[in-house]
Scaffold this active site. Structure first.
Site, mmCIF file in Angstrom:
data_model
loop_
_atom_site.group_PDB
_atom_site.id
_atom_site.type_symbol
_atom_site.label_atom_id
_atom_site.label_comp_id
_atom_site.label_asym_id
_atom_site.label_seq_id
_atom_site.Cartn_x
_atom_site.Cartn_y
_atom_site.Cartn_z
ATOM 1 C CG ASN A 206 -66.674 -9.358 -34.702
ATOM 2 O OD1 ASN A 206 -66.654 -10.001 -34.596
ATOM 3 N ND2 ASN A 206 -66.463 -9.495 -36.463
ATOM 4 C CD GLN A 251 -55.537 0.717 -24.840
ATOM 5 O OE1 GLN A 251 -56.429 -0.259 -24.481
ATOM 6 N NE2 GLN A 251 -54.515 -0.342 -24.398
ATOM 7 C CD GLU A 319 -60.562 -1.827 -21.865
ATOM 8 O OE1 GLU A 319 -59.975 -3.079 -21.760
ATOM 9 O OE2 GLU A 319 -60.355 -1.438 -22.571
ATOM 10 C CG HIS A 320 -56.617 0.220 -19.920
ATOM 11 N ND1 HIS A 320 -57.644 -0.317 -21.247
ATOM 12 C CD2 HIS A 320 -55.868 -1.291 -19.914
ATOM 13 C CE1 HIS A 320 -57.253 -1.285 -21.370
ATOM 14 N NE2 HIS A 320 -56.794 -2.026 -20.634
ATOM 15 C CG ASP A 353 -52.253 -4.501 -22.828
ATOM 16 O OD1 ASP A 353 -53.875 -4.079 -22.346
ATOM 17 O OD2 ASP A 353 -52.500 -3.687 -24.276
ATOM 18 C CD GLU A 407 -91.036 -16.743 1.822
ATOM 19 O OE1 GLU A 407 -90.258 -17.723 1.656
ATOM 20 O OE2 GLU A 407 -89.792 -15.839 2.520
ATOM 21 C CG HIS A 412 -90.699 -24.823 1.794
ATOM 22 N ND1 HIS A 412 -91.723 -24.897 0.541
ATOM 23 C CD2 HIS A 412 -89.410 -24.143 1.397
ATOM 24 C CE1 HIS A 412 -90.801 -24.539 -0.145
ATOM 25 N NE2 HIS A 412 -89.419 -24.555 0.388
#
Length: 424
Positions: A206, A251, A319-320, A353, A407, A412
């Site tokens: 939820n 749904q 979604e679907h 599903d 840079e 480095h």
């Protein structure tokens, strides 16, 4: 009654953000209490929210083992077969480590490693979801995750739903805790005296579960922030209105905020579906939930062409998506954004599903524009492998130094330079 629209712009899915910040603050309080008080907080919140007083959080192994003894054999068999189909589909997704050797002796590659421990959240509340157990746990198992822990809210008797336990038994999951809500997410993220923390949390829930997952992201990985369920259908004049209405309602019965939308080129089909939705609504045990969803978040949109329908569907990024037209595969290239695509009359959304094999944990709320269904990759990490040869370093070292110094990262460059100088 579901409304018919002549313009997509007329259909606006009403967003419900009522008290969202208030809910977020409550979730933050719950997370903090669980971090401070561990099991004590979990038990207190279970009593407050689930109205049950537990003496122990972990579901006894004996209870899991007995899960199938009182179930309908046909249901047990169907769940087992669904698990096999889901596993077979996900095994095709698994990646392996790889290495390549260059002409100069450099070895490059990618090491693929499964996560150590994953938590799956299985919703409780208004329905039982054994399918969620299968869909969340099986890709983790295929990836090679050794420890899978499940959390799910207890019922009023303090027990975990027997269907959910049966699904867990089929998969061999025996670390299960009767705890739900934001407090369960907090426990998985930070750990308590009883529940060890995990590396990633997956599974729907939820609004409180969704907000909690958002808050703990960074401490752990998460799959996605799942919103209410959605289905979009594109249908031509030959589609069956009875089928379309049933699919829209499949749904709508999930949640009062679920969204069910049909696009069609046929005015007569739109009217037939409108009547059929009302007829079928009256036959549903979850009519109140489905009706609220259909009236507030549902719609039938009449368009001039299928081309326009798919253009609007891509804007929604559902979604679907069901494609109920003649020659549905011909329209597949037009679809850019959808979590799962169902092609043809017999590819009803519930097939995906429960049984077909692809995962039903899908991006919602338009996030299909940039994200994918839950899959095996979600439970694996990739480490880059670099074994540079002396020949390669001498060939490219000066270029690396140039890039580093541009840079402003001179150390480095120095790390490369000392090797070049030391070997000359």
């Amino acid at each position: 009654m579901i409304k018919i629209y002549r313009q997509y712009t007329e259909f606006k899915r009403r967003e419900n953000n009522d008290n969202l910040e208030e809910k977020r603050q409550r979730v933050l309080e719950i997370i903090q209490q669980v971090r401070m008080n561990g099991d004590k907080a979990l038990l207190a919140f279970t009593k407050e929210f689930d109205h049950v007083e537990l003496s122990s959080l972990r579901v006894p192994v004996e209870e899991i083992e007995q899960a199938d003894q009182k179930e309908d054999p046909a249901f047990v068999s169907a769940l087992q077969e669904a698990a096999e189909k889901i596993r077979s589909f996900h095994q095709k997704q698994k990646r392996e480590s790889w290495f390549s050797t260059e002409e100069d002796g450099t070895i490059l590659g990618q090491k693929v490693t499964p996560m150590d421990r994953v938590g799956i959240y299985v919703p409780g509340g208004t329905a039982a979801y054994p399918s969620s157990v299968l869909m969340n746990a099986i890709p983790a198992q295929v990836a090679g995750v050794k420890e899978i822990v499940m959390v799910t809210p207890p019922n009023k008797e303090g027990k975990v739903n027997s269907y959910v336990l049966l699904a867990a038994k089929i998969l061999g999951i025996d670390e299960i805790y009767a705890v739900g809500g934001a407090q369960a997410i907090a426990a998985l993220a930070y750990g308590t005296e009883t529940i060890k923390p995990v590396d990633k949390i997956v599974g729907p829930g939820n609004i409180f579960v969704a907000l909690a997952k958002r808050e703990v992201f960074g401490q752990v990985g998460i799959d996605m922030i799942a919103g209410p369920s959605e289905i979009a259908i594109v249908a031509d004049e030959n589609a069956n209105p009875v089928y379309l209405a049933a699919d829209l309602l499949s749904q709508a019965e999930h949640d009062p905020m679920a969204s069910s939308v049909l696009w069609t080129t046929s005015e007569s089909l739109a009217e037939a579906v409108q009547l059929e939705v009302e007829k079928q609504l009256q036959q549903l045990p979850r009519e109140r939930i489905a009706r609220e969803s259909i009236e507030n978040y549902g719609g039938i949109i009449v368009v001039e062409s299928l081309e326009e329908a798919f253009k609007q569907v891509n804007q929604m990024a559902p979604e679907h998506l069901e494609v109920m037209v003649e020659q549905p595969f011909a329209w597949l290239p037009k679809i850019k954004h959808a979590g799962a695509i169902f092609l043809g009359t017999y590819s009803s959304e519930p097939v995906g599903d429960y049984f077909a094999g692809p995962n039903h944990v899908l991006p919602t709320s338009g996030t299909a524009r940039f994200s994918s269904p839950l899959n095996v990759d979600d439970f694996m990490k990739k480490s880059s492998i670099i074994a540079y040869s002396k020949e390669a370093l001498f060939a490219h070292g000066e270029k690396i130094i140039t890039l580093a110094e541009k840079e402003g990262l001179h150390a480095h460059g120095k790390a490369i330079a000392v090797r070049l100088e030391g070997e000359r």
